[in-house]
Design an enzyme around this catalytic site. Structure first.
Site, short mmCIF file in Angstrom:
data_model
loop_
_atom_site.label_atom_id
_atom_site.label_comp_id
_atom_site.label_asym_id
_atom_site.label_seq_id
_atom_site.Cartn_x
_atom_site.Cartn_y
_atom_site.Cartn_z
CD1 TRP A 102 -2.19 -2.25 1.58
CD2 TRP A 102 -3.03 -1.05 -0.12
NE1 TRP A 102 -3.21 -2.97 1.01
CE2 TRP A 102 -3.75 -2.26 -0.01
CE3 TRP A 102 -3.40 -0.15 -1.12
CZ2 TRP A 102 -4.82 -2.59 -0.88
CZ3 TRP A 102 -4.45 -0.47 -1.99
CH2 TRP A 102 -5.14 -1.67 -1.85
CG ASP A 172 -3.25 4.23 4.12
OD1 ASP A 172 -4.34 4.15 4.71
OD2 ASP A 172 -2.95 3.54 3.13
CE LYS A 196 -8.61 -2.05 4.78
NZ LYS A 196 -8.94 -3.08 3.86
N1 PMP Z 1 -4.30 1.49 2.26
C1 PMP Z 1 -4.39 0.37 2.99
C2 PMP Z 1 -3.44 0.17 4.13
C3 PMP Z 1 -5.39 -0.57 2.70
O1 PMP Z 1 -5.50 -1.69 3.41
C4 PMP Z 1 -6.27 -0.33 1.62
C5 PMP Z 1 -7.38 -1.28 1.26
N2 PMP Z 1 -7.23 -2.58 1.55
C6 PMP Z 1 -6.10 0.83 0.87
C7 PMP Z 1 -5.12 1.74 1.23
C8 PMP Z 1 -7.00 1.16 -0.28
O2 PMP Z 1 -8.23 1.49 0.24
P1 PMP Z 1 -9.50 1.85 -0.64
O3 PMP Z 1 -9.97 0.56 -1.22
O4 PMP Z 1 -10.43 2.45 0.36
O5 PMP Z 1 -9.07 2.80 -1.68
#
Ligand code: PMP
Length: 360
Positions: A102, A172, A196
């Site tokens: 991520w 994040d 989550k």
């Molecule tokens: N950052 C992290 C740490 C994540 O776990 C996720 C989704 N699993 C995201 C970003 C992306 O999130 P979104 O699907 O809300 O764009």
């Protein structure tokens, strides 16, 4: 009706009592004769729902008064772009600490809006530990330092908050938001998707220090300009009203459980139990440095990967969902968010033991 043990990585398990409450109020919310889904977001009942959710979130995280709490859309992925569009200001570059998939996506997207520097990153692509703070090369003139407190795919979590001097720290928190207390005053900006620990998908929460906003790049869309969103109480346009409402119920549920300290104790107990079992059983292994293991996403592999299919099929028959590892890394992953009970983890460990007995 039967509810299974849900280990999904997100969207993920929600507290059953919240779902029941939402169900009971679905057709007629508090005598209004309509569902929250059918209300105008500009009308009084909804304004109260929205304001209460914000107040409860502020109370859970003890958000200081000089921070705005924003309810946005576009997911954490949207924030990968929205953060640099808003926080570049008169600076030219931003520092990124990359500890997993991520963080990699965040820096790649940000590069379209600001020059990016990798301030720290483990060698190679294994992403199984956090580089020691002393090894980071931070630029004191950076617009901000971005990191990912919990990497959902690799199962790597910071159990400390980095000190980065006067440069605003941006995090994040998508996959460990509300899983433990944090000191918001140490951050310039925090963002997290709801899906989550907080609620249904569609809602993205941003907590940002007031002095950092109001200088968005000219090309920044109005709905992503933090200052405009704040000035309009997150209702510059139609918000994700139902997700906001359900998240508000989850905030109340967390408060009733004893707040974030209680969540942390529960999450520590659950993850400790699973890691202790994995470490004591040669058939399973976890690749992450012990000090950096995630309490939210426990990844593990079987000694013989040809048994993965049998493990997952048996798990499904036994009433478990969501144990398949992310498609990019394989293996298994058990996500243990707030609403996943200790009983679910005990049942999973029993299943893992039984699998070793029959296949090991
Ligand atoms: N950052 C992290 C740490 C994540 O776990 C996720 C989704 N699993 C995201 C970003 C992306 O999130 P979104 O699907 O809300 O764009």
């Amino acid at each position: 009706m039967s509810r299974i043990f849900n280990f999904n990585a997100g969207p993920a398990a929600l507290p059953q009592t919240v779902l029941e409450e939402v169900r009971d109020d679905l057709l007629d919310w508090h005598g209004s004769g309509m569902s929250v889904m059918e209300m105008s977001h500009r009308a009084e009942p909804y304004k109260t729902i929205a304001a209460e959710a914000e107040a409860d979130l502020r109370s859970l995280l003890a958000v200081p008064d000089n921070y705005k709490v924003l309810f946005m859309q576009g997911g954490a992925t949207g924030q990968f772009a929205v953060v640099p569009m808003n926080l570049r200001r008169d600076k030219t570059s931003a520092d990124y600490v990359v500890t997993g998939a991520w963080g990699k996506k965040a820096i790649d997207e940000a590069g379209k809006y600001i020059a990016v520097r990798t301030a720290a990153r483990p060698e190679g692509d294994a992403f199984n530990h956090i580089p020691a703070r002393e090894s980071w090369t931070l630029d004191p003139g950076a617009a901000y330092v971005h990191y990912t407190p919990n990497e959902t795919i690799g199962g790597v979590e910071f159990h400390w908050t980095p000190e980065v001097g006067d440069v605003p720290l941006v995090a994040d928190f998508s996959s460990n938001f509300l899983s433990r207390p944090i000191d918001v005053s140490k951050f310039g900006l925090i963002y997290a998707g709801a899906q989550k620990n907080a609620g249904p998908a569609g809602l993205t929460m941003v907590i940002v220090r007031e002095d950092l906003i109001g200088q968005a790049q000219a090309a920044c869309p109005r709905i992503f300009d933090y200052q405009l969103v704040a000035d309009n109480d997150s209702m510059l346009n139609t918000p994700p009203a139902f997700s906001w409402y359900v998240s508000g119920r989850v905030f109340k549920w967390i408060l009733a459980q004893g707040g974030l300290a209680a969540m942390e104790a529960l999450n520590q107990r659950k993850s400790d139990a699973l890691y202790t079992y994995i470490d004591g059983e040669a058939f399973y292994s976890n690749p992450v440095a012990v000090t950096d293991r995630s309490r939210m996403n426990v990844v593990f592999t079987l000694a013989d990967a040809s048994l993965d299919k049998a493990f997952l099929a048996g798990a499904q028959d036994a009433g478990f969902a969501g144990l398949k590892g992310h498609r990019t890394v394989g293996g298994m992953r058990a996500s243990l968010y707030n609403a996943t009970s200790q009983a679910a983890v005990t049942a999973l460990i029993d299943y893992m033991k039984e699998f070793v007995r029959t296949h090991g």
